[in-house]
Design a protein around this motif. Structure first.
Motif, PDB file in Angstrom:
ATOM      1  N   PHE A 150      -5.534   2.000   1.939  1.00 53.35           N
ATOM      2  CA  PHE A 150      -3.964   1.303   2.253  1.00 53.35           C
ATOM      3  C   PHE A 150      -4.070  -0.127   2.004  1.00 53.35           C
ATOM      4  CE2 PHE A 150      -0.862   0.484   6.024  1.00 53.35           C
ATOM      5  CZ  PHE A 150       0.000   0.522   5.097  1.00 53.35           C
ATOM      6  N   THR A 153       2.402  -2.752   3.244  1.00 55.09           N
ATOM      7  CA  THR A 153       3.772  -2.221   3.103  1.00 55.09           C
ATOM      8  C   THR A 153       4.662  -3.148   2.921  1.00 55.09           C
ATOM      9  OG1 THR A 153       3.112  -0.692   5.053  1.00 55.09           O
ATOM     10  CG2 THR A 153       5.223  -0.550   4.397  1.00 55.09           C
ATOM     11  N   PHE A 165       5.074   1.719   0.458  1.00 54.38           N
ATOM     12  CA  PHE A 165       3.626   1.830   1.102  1.00 54.38           C
ATOM     13  C   PHE A 165       2.624   1.760  -0.276  1.00 54.38           C
ATOM     14  CE2 PHE A 165       5.914   4.400   4.198  1.00 54.38           C
ATOM     15  CZ  PHE A 165       5.294   3.998   5.224  1.00 54.38           C
ATOM     16  N   PHE A 167      -1.050   1.826  -2.116  1.00 53.79           N
ATOM     17  CA  PHE A 167      -2.319   2.482  -1.839  1.00 53.79           C
ATOM     18  C   PHE A 167      -3.122   2.067  -3.158  1.00 53.79           C
ATOM     19  CE2 PHE A 167       0.407   5.410   0.613  1.00 53.79           C
ATOM     20  CZ  PHE A 167      -0.386   5.435   1.729  1.00 53.79           C
ATOM     21  N   SER A 192       0.847  10.635  -3.061  1.00 53.55           N
ATOM     22  CA  SER A 192       0.921  10.273  -1.628  1.00 53.55           C
ATOM     23  C   SER A 192       1.866  11.449  -0.858  1.00 53.55           C
ATOM     24  CB  SER A 192       1.627   8.920  -1.351  1.00 53.55           C
ATOM     25  OG  SER A 192       1.225   7.868  -1.996  1.00 53.55           O
ATOM     26  N   GLU A 250       9.547   5.338  12.752  1.00 51.77           N
ATOM     27  CA  GLU A 250       8.089   5.431  12.021  1.00 51.77           C
ATOM     28  C   GLU A 250       7.926   6.503  10.804  1.00 51.77           C
ATOM     29  OE1 GLU A 250       3.500   5.597  12.823  1.00 51.77           O
ATOM     30  OE2 GLU A 250       4.970   5.826  14.703  1.00 51.77           O
ATOM     31  N   VAL A 252       5.135   8.072   8.284  1.00 55.67           N
ATOM     32  CA  VAL A 252       3.730   8.052   8.001  1.00 55.67           C
ATOM     33  C   VAL A 252       3.400   8.601   6.492  1.00 55.67           C
ATOM     34  CG1 VAL A 252       1.747   9.483   8.693  1.00 55.67           C
ATOM     35  CG2 VAL A 252       3.302   9.152  10.382  1.00 55.67           C
ATOM     36  N   VAL A 254       0.215   9.173   3.515  1.00 55.49           N
ATOM     37  CA  VAL A 254      -1.439   9.211   3.397  1.00 55.49           C
ATOM     38  C   VAL A 254      -1.514   9.552   1.714  1.00 55.49           C
ATOM     39  CG1 VAL A 254      -1.083  11.929   3.786  1.00 55.49           C
ATOM     40  CG2 VAL A 254      -3.326  10.892   4.088  1.00 55.49           C
ATOM     41  N   GLN A 272      -4.354   8.132   7.399  1.00 53.96           N
ATOM     42  CA  GLN A 272      -2.901   8.008   7.609  1.00 53.96           C
ATOM     43  C   GLN A 272      -2.509   6.648   8.083  1.00 53.96           C
ATOM     44  OE1 GLN A 272      -2.032  12.817   9.062  1.00 53.96           O
ATOM     45  NE2 GLN A 272      -1.784  11.006  10.370  1.00 53.96           N
ATOM     46  N   THR A 273      -1.369   6.170   7.684  1.00 50.89           N
ATOM     47  CA  THR A 273      -0.765   4.846   8.167  1.00 50.89           C
ATOM     48  C   THR A 273      -0.262   5.035   9.541  1.00 50.89           C
ATOM     49  OG1 THR A 273       1.650   5.672   7.240  1.00 50.89           O
ATOM     50  CG2 THR A 273       0.023   4.269   5.752  1.00 50.89           C
ATOM     51  N   GLU A 274      -0.312   4.224  10.305  1.00 49.51           N
ATOM     52  CA  GLU A 274       0.071   4.217  11.800  1.00 49.51           C
ATOM     53  C   GLU A 274       1.126   2.930  11.914  1.00 49.51           C
ATOM     54  OE1 GLU A 274      -3.280   4.032  14.396  1.00 49.51           O
ATOM     55  OE2 GLU A 274      -3.975   5.918  13.602  1.00 49.51           O
ATOM     56  N   VAL A 276       4.087   2.190  11.318  1.00 44.48           N
ATOM     57  CA  VAL A 276       4.984   1.558  10.082  1.00 44.48           C
ATOM     58  C   VAL A 276       6.350   1.929  10.138  1.00 44.48           C
ATOM     59  CG1 VAL A 276       5.200   1.216   7.682  1.00 44.48           C
ATOM     60  CG2 VAL A 276       2.720   1.514   8.578  1.00 44.48           C
TER      61      VAL A 276
END
Length: 315
Positions: A150, A153, A165, A167, A192, A250, A252, A254, A272-274, A276
């Protein structure tokens, strides 16, 4: 023993365990653990091995130290029976240089922890220098390493708001995958998966995720690439048309790769993103020294003061 990457067989750990548990009697030769990192492991043929993890260790040791002992444990204990049961890896480093690599099997971590659910669990690294009666201990959170990264953002500083996002995957991995040509290519390839956090709960985000109420995650193949370098391939997934009321929502995301191996379809996921959302990203950009004054003005007036007027009052 030389300072190179290797396995330590359980059959030869008995003497090392005894060595780790015999105290020395000089407290002026301490070793300090600086960092522990997990990386993917590839065999001599370049095949990625999901069952094995490369562990990279950096430490500081006084000049002249003859050897360093290390033990990687599922439990911080010196009780002999518990020590043996919780041992993941144990070794002695002669002529220590401050860096060391070793391989561990994920099954050994599971055995030491007594559970197959090893993600996010706490492990313990202990290191002691020759001539010292004290060992340094570091708590290490285990997460299985992945080839997917990741990168960050982005949000818009004009027009309709959205979240992007970013990646990346190694170029070497990209070259082995099928490259999706349309948004329908959600099987083999890479891309994703995205979903608002409120629908995910404590579940893991994967392809085909659906809640009991029928809320479905969106799988987005990486049809268009963001950037290609000599080493990595970058791609994005975007959430568009986010209204002001959703700036604190938020999302998420991945990353995934899907490929065929030995006649079976295999899907791997990154982390996984957190935390965001549009507001959290705006705060990071606003406090970044590289952000221009015009951009800061936009972020303050159009996002920060709208979501959190107490901390960002309107002028």
């Amino acid at each position: 023993m030389k300072n190179f990457c290797r396995y330590t067989s359980l059959a030869i750990t008995s003497a090392l365990i005894l060595l780790m548990m015999i105290p020395c009697f000089a407290a002026d030769s301490l070793v300090t653990i600086d960092s522990v990192e997990f990386e993917e492991y590839s065999d001599i043929y370049g095949e990625r091995d999901a069952h094995t993890v490369r562990t990279k260790l950096k430490y500081t040791v006084p000049e002249g130290t003859e050897s360093v002992t290390l033990s990687f444990l599922g439990k911080d204990t010196s009780v002999p029976t518990e020590f043996v049961q919780s041992t993941i890896y144990i070794d002695q480093i002669d002529e220590p240089t401050g860096e060391f690599e070793f391989l561990i099997e994920r099954s050994r971590i599971a055995q030491a922890l007594g559970t197959s659910d090893i993600e996010g669990k706490t492990l313990y690294l202990k290191m002691g220098a020759s001539g010292s009666d004290a060992a340094d201990v570091m708590e290490v959170t285990y997460n299985t390493p992945t080839c997917m990264t990741f990168e960050g953002t982005q949000i818009r500083t004009e027009g309709v708001q959205g979240l992007r996002f970013i990646f990346s995957i190694p170029k070497s991995v990209y070259d082995t995958l099928q490259h999706p040509a349309s948004q329908n290519d959600t099987d083999l390839g890479f891309g994703s998966v995205v979903l608002p956090r409120r629908y995910l709960g404590n579940e893991k985000l994967v392809k085909g995720f659906e809640t009991a109420e029928g809320k479905k995650a969106k799988t987005i193949p990486a049809v268009k690439l963001f950037k290609i370098t000599d080493d990595r391939v970058y791609y994005t997934v975007c959430i568009v048309d986010i209204k002001e009321a959703g700036y604190n929502e938020e999302y998420v995301a991945v990353p995934y790769i899907t490929y065929e191996k030995d006649g079976e379809t295999v899907t791997e996921y990154g982390m996984q993103t957190e935390n965001v959302n549009v507001f959290s990203v705006a705060e990071l950009y606003y406090n970044d020294a590289k952000t221009t004054e015009d951009e800061k003005t936009y972020l303050y007036e159009n996002i920060l003061s709208l979501v959190d007027p107490e901390n960002y009052p309107k002028a």
